[in-house]
Design a protein around this motif. Structure first.
Motif, short mmCIF file in Angstrom:
data_model
loop_
_atom_site.label_atom_id
_atom_site.label_comp_id
_atom_site.label_asym_id
_atom_site.label_seq_id
_atom_site.Cartn_x
_atom_site.Cartn_y
_atom_site.Cartn_z
N THR A 116 0.83 -1.17 0.00
CA THR A 116 -0.02 -0.03 -0.04
C THR A 116 0.74 1.30 -0.04
O THR A 116 0.60 2.25 -0.44
N ALA A 117 1.87 1.22 0.62
CA ALA A 117 2.78 2.41 0.81
C ALA A 117 3.55 2.59 -0.54
O ALA A 117 3.78 3.64 -1.20
N ALA A 118 3.87 1.51 -1.24
CA ALA A 118 4.09 1.57 -3.01
C ALA A 118 3.13 2.44 -3.36
O ALA A 118 3.62 3.21 -4.42
N ILE A 119 2.04 2.02 -3.51
CA ILE A 119 0.82 2.29 -4.30
C ILE A 119 0.52 3.85 -4.01
O ILE A 119 0.36 4.73 -4.93
N SER A 120 0.80 4.40 -2.62
CA SER A 120 0.70 5.58 -2.40
C SER A 120 1.94 6.57 -3.00
O SER A 120 1.44 7.83 -3.44
N LEU A 121 2.84 5.91 -3.42
CA LEU A 121 3.81 6.71 -4.17
C LEU A 121 3.68 6.84 -5.54
O LEU A 121 4.14 8.00 -6.16
N GLY A 122 2.64 6.34 -5.90
CA GLY A 122 2.53 6.40 -7.43
C GLY A 122 2.02 7.61 -8.04
O GLY A 122 2.41 8.26 -9.01
N PRO A 123 0.87 8.25 -7.48
CA PRO A 123 0.43 9.72 -7.78
C PRO A 123 1.89 10.84 -7.81
O PRO A 123 1.82 11.32 -8.77
N SER A 124 2.41 10.91 -6.76
CA SER A 124 3.59 11.86 -6.82
C SER A 124 4.59 11.51 -8.08
O SER A 124 4.81 12.47 -8.57
N LEU A 125 4.81 10.28 -8.07
CA LEU A 125 5.81 10.00 -9.29
C LEU A 125 5.26 10.31 -10.56
O LEU A 125 6.11 11.24 -11.54
N GLU A 126 3.70 10.36 -10.70
CA GLU A 126 3.15 10.58 -12.13
C GLU A 126 3.19 11.97 -12.26
O GLU A 126 3.68 12.47 -13.32
N HIS A 127 2.85 12.62 -11.24
CA HIS A 127 2.89 14.23 -11.18
C HIS A 127 4.03 14.87 -11.56
O HIS A 127 4.16 15.60 -12.36
N ALA A 128 5.04 14.25 -10.85
CA ALA A 128 6.47 14.64 -11.14
C ALA A 128 6.99 14.63 -12.72
O ALA A 128 7.46 15.33 -13.28
N ASP A 129 6.70 13.30 -13.05
CA ASP A 129 7.10 12.73 -14.62
C ASP A 129 6.32 13.56 -15.42
O ASP A 129 6.92 13.94 -16.76
N THR A 130 5.05 14.02 -14.82
CA THR A 130 4.08 14.74 -16.07
C THR A 130 4.76 16.31 -16.25
O THR A 130 4.92 17.05 -17.10
N PHE A 131 4.60 16.73 -14.98
CA PHE A 131 4.90 18.47 -14.87
C PHE A 131 6.32 18.87 -14.74
O PHE A 131 6.73 20.09 -14.77
N GLY A 132 7.20 17.97 -14.35
CA GLY A 132 8.46 18.48 -14.09
C GLY A 132 8.79 19.05 -12.80
O GLY A 132 7.91 19.10 -12.05
N PHE A 133 10.11 19.99 -12.75
CA PHE A 133 10.42 20.55 -11.48
C PHE A 133 10.58 22.18 -11.85
O PHE A 133 11.00 22.72 -10.60
N GLU A 134 10.22 22.66 -12.89
CA GLU A 134 10.52 23.97 -13.06
C GLU A 134 9.59 24.95 -12.17
O GLU A 134 10.12 25.93 -11.73
N ASP A 135 8.27 24.61 -12.09
CA ASP A 135 7.33 25.51 -11.14
C ASP A 135 7.57 25.14 -9.64
O ASP A 135 6.85 23.94 -9.25
N ALA A 136 7.99 25.87 -8.97
CA ALA A 136 8.33 25.38 -7.62
C ALA A 136 6.90 25.26 -6.94
O ALA A 136 6.59 24.64 -5.76
N ASP A 137 6.09 26.31 -7.19
CA ASP A 137 4.69 26.27 -6.67
C ASP A 137 3.80 25.00 -7.01
O ASP A 137 2.89 24.74 -6.29
N ASP A 138 4.29 24.24 -7.93
CA ASP A 138 3.48 23.08 -8.36
C ASP A 138 4.11 21.74 -8.10
O ASP A 138 3.66 20.57 -8.32
#
Length: 276
Positions: free
Chosen positions: A73-95
């Motif tokens: 379950t802990a692994a699954i909970s990491l999934g959305p954050s990984l997808e968000h980072a992979d999709t939006f990158g790290f340029e916008d600190a507010d996001d």
């Protein structure tokens, strides 16, 4: 609020210290099992997740002393954050949900754990399902290997993963014919994700099959919008006026996602025109 209260409260209404409350339960190995399960599930929510919570989840995934279900379950909970980072990158600190350093560390650790044969199968399956939301080259071998294993659980994981990795049209079409409702469901979602044309007749028939499982019908409606976004409105027009509110709502949501803004009155207006 404690984690039980948080679980029964919409995330947007959580207090500012919700993340600290969740973290406190995550790291407390003496907390009640039910509370820890809730904390693991809540920790991945975009309202609270950050590097500290992500690291705590990752530590649980990698801890052989933790129950298998909690690790998975802990692994699954990491999934959305990984997808968000992979999709939006790290340029916008507010996001940002997690930092680039945390993103890199999570992906690397999950890969190492997946490749460790000593890690329980259930945990490895969940690791694959989470990690694939930020695809890497190693998934191109892991996913087809899981699908061809002949093991039902691994095949289900593989088809779930095919929603996030392109190039598995043949396997998706094969899985559409499965008698396993869970495998069938994931195949429908994957077909819609990649616009698999060969799945169109199957999902259209299913969407209009009134006796079919409703979850499958709703997934089929979404898939139609993914496979034929320009034609989906015409294909689904009758279902948009369905007396079943869940089905009608599913059509409107699918078309809104596929084509941008959609006025709810559009279909009602057409019906009125036809009655005149």
């Amino acid at each position: 609020m404690d984690v039980k209260t948080l679980n029964n409260t919409p995330p947007w209404e959580w207090p500012e210290d919700a993340g600290k409350t969740i973290l406190g339960v995550l790291v407390d190995e003496h907390a009640e099992d039910s509370d820890r399960v809730l904390a693991v599930e809540l920790a991945g929510d975009g309202v609270v997740v950050n590097d500290e919570l992500a690291n705590a989840l990752l530590a649980i995934v990698g801890n052989p002393g933790e129950p298998e279900e909690l690790r998975g379950t802990a692994a699954i909970s990491l999934g959305p954050s990984l997808e968000h980072a992979d999709t939006f990158g790290f340029e916008d600190a507010d996001d940002l949900l997690i930092s680039e350093a945390a993103f890199t560390r999570i992906r690397q650790t999950l890969r190492e754990l997946f490749q460790d044969a000593a890690v329980p199968q259930e945990v490895r399956r969940r690791i694959l399902e989470a990690s694939v939301r930020a695809p890497q080259d190693w998934h191109n071998e892991a996913v087809p290997s899981a699908y061809s294993s002949g093991d039902g659980a691994w095949m289900l994981t593989a088809v779930f993963c095919m929603r996030f990795i392109q190039g598995f049209d043949e396997q998706i079409l094969e899985a559409l014919n499965s008698e396993d409702p869970d495998l069938h469901y994931e195949a429908i979602r994957a077909a819609g994700s990649w616009g698999v044309n060969g799945a169109l007749s199957h999902v259209v028939d299913l969407a209009f099959e009134s006796t079919a499982d409703k979850a499958l019908r709703i997934a089929a409606i979404d898939a139609i919008a993914g496979i034929r976004p320009l034609e989906a409105r015409d294909i689904l027009a009758d279902l948009a006026l369905s007396a079943d509110e869940e089905i009608a709502e599913a059509v409107h949501e699918a078309l809104a996602i596929g084509n941008g803004e959609l006025e709810w009155m559009d279909f009602d207006d057409e019906e009125d025109d036809e009655d005149e």
